[in-house]
Scaffold this motif. Structure first.
Motif, PDB file in Angstrom:
ATOM      1  N   GLU A   7       8.619  -2.330  10.652  1.00 20.75           N
ATOM      2  CA  GLU A   7       9.225  -2.619   9.354  1.00 20.75           C
ATOM      3  C   GLU A   7       9.776  -4.040   9.371  1.00 20.75           C
ATOM      4  OE1 GLU A   7      12.863  -0.886   6.586  1.00 20.75           O
ATOM      5  OE2 GLU A   7      12.187   0.264   8.328  1.00 20.75           O
ATOM      6  N   ILE A   8       9.743  -4.675   8.189  1.00 20.44           N
ATOM      7  CA  ILE A   8      10.264  -6.040   8.068  1.00 20.44           C
ATOM      8  C   ILE A   8      10.865  -6.198   6.670  1.00 20.44           C
ATOM      9  CG2 ILE A   8       8.132  -7.102   7.170  1.00 20.44           C
ATOM     10  CD1 ILE A   8       8.641  -9.427   9.163  1.00 20.44           C
ATOM     11  N   GLU A   9      11.883  -7.048   6.560  1.00 19.60           N
ATOM     12  CA  GLU A   9      12.438  -7.385   5.247  1.00 19.60           C
ATOM     13  C   GLU A   9      11.825  -8.691   4.784  1.00 19.60           C
ATOM     14  OE1 GLU A   9      16.672  -7.496   4.696  1.00 19.60           O
ATOM     15  OE2 GLU A   9      16.878  -5.383   5.245  1.00 19.60           O
ATOM     16  N   ILE A  10      11.403  -8.699   3.528  1.00 20.21           N
ATOM     17  CA  ILE A  10      10.758  -9.877   2.953  1.00 20.21           C
ATOM     18  C   ILE A  10      11.614 -10.371   1.795  1.00 20.21           C
ATOM     19  CG2 ILE A  10       8.683 -10.747   1.797  1.00 20.21           C
ATOM     20  CD1 ILE A  10       7.103  -8.544   3.284  1.00 20.21           C
ATOM     21  N   ASN A  11      11.914 -11.660   1.801  1.00 23.29           N
ATOM     22  CA  ASN A  11      12.708 -12.265   0.732  1.00 23.29           C
ATOM     23  C   ASN A  11      11.813 -12.633  -0.439  1.00 23.29           C
ATOM     24  OD1 ASN A  11      15.333 -12.206   2.018  1.00 23.29           O
ATOM     25  ND2 ASN A  11      14.472 -13.704   3.433  1.00 23.29           N
ATOM     26  N   ALA A  12      11.315 -11.597  -1.114  1.00 22.26           N
ATOM     27  CA  ALA A  12      10.457 -11.760  -2.285  1.00 22.26           C
ATOM     28  C   ALA A  12      10.533 -10.457  -3.084  1.00 22.26           C
ATOM     29  CB  ALA A  12       9.017 -12.035  -1.859  1.00 22.26           C
ATOM     30  N   ILE A 102      14.707  -3.500  -2.211  1.00 24.86           N
ATOM     31  CA  ILE A 102      16.097  -3.556  -1.737  1.00 24.86           C
ATOM     32  C   ILE A 102      16.964  -4.089  -2.872  1.00 24.86           C
ATOM     33  CG2 ILE A 102      17.678  -4.635  -0.093  1.00 24.86           C
ATOM     34  CD1 ILE A 102      15.268  -4.647   1.905  1.00 24.86           C
ATOM     35  N   ASN A 103      16.511  -5.216  -3.459  1.00 23.23           N
ATOM     36  CA  ASN A 103      17.117  -5.748  -4.684  1.00 23.23           C
ATOM     37  C   ASN A 103      16.035  -6.578  -5.381  1.00 23.23           C
ATOM     38  OD1 ASN A 103      17.155  -8.458  -3.626  1.00 23.23           O
ATOM     39  ND2 ASN A 103      19.079  -7.986  -2.566  1.00 23.23           N
ATOM     40  N   ASP A 104      16.393  -7.315  -6.427  1.00 19.37           N
ATOM     41  CA  ASP A 104      15.376  -8.031  -7.201  1.00 19.37           C
ATOM     42  C   ASP A 104      14.595  -9.056  -6.383  1.00 19.37           C
ATOM     43  OD1 ASP A 104      15.977  -6.558  -9.403  1.00 19.37           O
ATOM     44  OD2 ASP A 104      17.135  -8.124 -10.417  1.00 19.37           O
ATOM     45  N   ASN A 105      15.190  -9.547  -5.296  1.00 19.17           N
ATOM     46  CA  ASN A 105      14.532 -10.600  -4.516  1.00 19.17           C
ATOM     47  C   ASN A 105      14.310 -10.230  -3.051  1.00 19.17           C
ATOM     48  OD1 ASN A 105      14.400 -12.588  -6.658  1.00 19.17           O
ATOM     49  ND2 ASN A 105      16.624 -12.577  -6.522  1.00 19.17           N
ATOM     50  N   LYS A 106      14.413  -8.945  -2.733  1.00 22.03           N
ATOM     51  CA  LYS A 106      14.238  -8.542  -1.340  1.00 22.03           C
ATOM     52  C   LYS A 106      13.496  -7.203  -1.288  1.00 22.03           C
ATOM     53  CE  LYS A 106      17.233  -9.805   1.729  1.00 22.03           C
ATOM     54  NZ  LYS A 106      18.313  -9.987   2.691  1.00 22.03           N
ATOM     55  N   THR A 107      12.507  -7.129  -0.392  1.00 21.87           N
ATOM     56  CA  THR A 107      11.651  -5.948  -0.264  1.00 21.87           C
ATOM     57  C   THR A 107      11.565  -5.533   1.197  1.00 21.87           C
ATOM     58  OG1 THR A 107      10.335  -6.731  -2.141  1.00 21.87           O
ATOM     59  CG2 THR A 107       9.315  -5.061  -0.727  1.00 21.87           C
ATOM     60  N   SER A 108      11.629  -4.240   1.428  1.00 20.73           N
ATOM     61  CA  SER A 108      11.393  -3.691   2.761  1.00 20.73           C
ATOM     62  C   SER A 108       9.921  -3.285   2.838  1.00 20.73           C
ATOM     63  CB  SER A 108      12.287  -2.474   2.973  1.00 20.73           C
ATOM     64  OG  SER A 108      11.878  -1.768   4.123  1.00 20.73           O
ATOM     65  N   PHE A 109       9.231  -3.730   3.877  1.00 20.19           N
ATOM     66  CA  PHE A 109       7.809  -3.442   4.059  1.00 20.19           C
ATOM     67  C   PHE A 109       7.634  -2.697   5.378  1.00 20.19           C
ATOM     68  CE2 PHE A 109       3.489  -5.563   5.200  1.00 20.19           C
ATOM     69  CZ  PHE A 109       2.794  -4.409   4.852  1.00 20.19           C
ATOM     70  N   THR A 110       7.110  -1.475   5.297  1.00 15.15           N
ATOM     71  CA  THR A 110       6.816  -0.680   6.484  1.00 15.15           C
ATOM     72  C   THR A 110       5.303  -0.531   6.594  1.00 15.15           C
ATOM     73  OG1 THR A 110       8.881   0.537   6.183  1.00 15.15           O
ATOM     74  CG2 THR A 110       7.260   1.487   7.702  1.00 15.15           C
ATOM     75  N   TYR A 111       4.788  -0.817   7.763  1.00  7.73           N
ATOM     76  CA  TYR A 111       3.345  -0.784   8.011  1.00  7.73           C
ATOM     77  C   TYR A 111       3.092   0.185   9.161  1.00  7.73           C
ATOM     78  CZ  TYR A 111      -1.286  -2.791   9.237  1.00  7.73           C
ATOM     79  OH  TYR A 111      -2.609  -2.991   9.512  1.00  7.73           O
ATOM     80  N   THR A 112       2.275   1.205   8.922  1.00  3.60           N
ATOM     81  CA  THR A 112       1.934   2.199   9.931  1.00  3.60           C
ATOM     82  C   THR A 112       0.426   2.237  10.112  1.00  3.60           C
ATOM     83  OG1 THR A 112       3.850   3.544   9.302  1.00  3.60           O
ATOM     84  CG2 THR A 112       2.129   4.630  10.601  1.00  3.60           C
ATOM     85  N   VAL A 113      -0.009   2.107  11.339  1.00  2.00           N
ATOM     86  CA  VAL A 113      -1.440   2.133  11.653  1.00  2.00           C
ATOM     87  C   VAL A 113      -1.694   3.261  12.640  1.00  2.00           C
ATOM     88  CG1 VAL A 113      -3.365   0.853  12.674  1.00  2.00           C
ATOM     89  CG2 VAL A 113      -1.636  -0.358  11.371  1.00  2.00           C
ATOM     90  N   THR A 114      -2.751   4.034  12.382  1.00  2.00           N
ATOM     91  CA  THR A 114      -3.193   5.014  13.374  1.00  2.00           C
ATOM     92  C   THR A 114      -4.608   4.649  13.793  1.00  2.00           C
ATOM     93  OG1 THR A 114      -4.135   6.573  11.785  1.00  2.00           O
ATOM     94  CG2 THR A 114      -1.819   6.879  12.363  1.00  2.00           C
ATOM     95  N   ASN A 115      -4.890   4.875  15.053  1.00  2.00           N
ATOM     96  CA  ASN A 115      -6.182   4.522  15.612  1.00  2.00           C
ATOM     97  C   ASN A 115      -6.649   5.699  16.472  1.00  2.00           C
ATOM     98  OD1 ASN A 115      -8.335   3.354  16.996  1.00  2.00           O
ATOM     99  ND2 ASN A 115      -7.362   1.348  16.997  1.00  2.00           N
TER     100      ASN A 115
END
Length: 151
Positions: A7-12, A102-115
């Motif tokens: 997971e990462i927080e993106i300022n967008a 998260i708010n108007d200018n911040k998004t939490s992005f979670t990326y899950t990969v299975t192989n």
């Protein structure tokens, strides 16, 4: 089978991040430069079940595979896209992208990969697999989305 979740927080804003995952091929190529082409094969009204043929370049080799949309939700504050495909007849892969506002200018992005290896001898490769590719992908999405916002 091996699974990685990061997971990462993106300022967008959430919509700005979403367009790279659920938009045009040109937008997708900004975060996945190896994607050469993506053509719809079957499109469903509810999006789930839609299939796209994607061409992916790794070095000098180009792979072609069909990607199926397994989950899709496009709400105002939460967005989710899960796709699945078989790579080189050796791995069954799913990728789940989850965005939360998260708010108007911040998004939490979670990326899950299975192989999941489809042949016994490729199971050995997964023993040495790390989350490096997952971490690099998150960083690339963050950098591209934030560069567009000017942050």
């Amino acid at each position: 089978m091996k699974t990685w979740t990061k997971e990462i927080e993106i300022n967008a804003p959430i919509e700005q991040v979403w367009k790279f995952l659920d938009g045009s091929v040109e937008n997708m190529q900004q975060i996945m430069p190896q994607v050469v082409e993506q053509k719809p094969i079957k499109i469903t009204e509810e999006v789930v079940g839609s299939v796209y043929r994607q061409k992916y370049r790794e070095g000098k080799r180009t792979e072609e595979y069909d990607i199926e949309t397994l989950e899709y939700s496009n709400a105002t504050n939460e967005k989710k896209l899960k796709v699945g495909f078989t790579l080189a007849k050796m791995f069954e892969i799913t990728a789940l992208y989850e965005l939360n506002k998260i708010n108007d200018n911040k998004t939490s992005f979670t990326y899950t990969v299975t192989n999941r290896p489809l042949k016994w001898f490729v199971k050995l490769f997964l023993l040495f697999a790390t989350d490096k590719v997952v971490v690099e992908f998150l960083e690339r999405v963050k950098n591209v989305a934030e560069a567009e916002t000017g942050r």
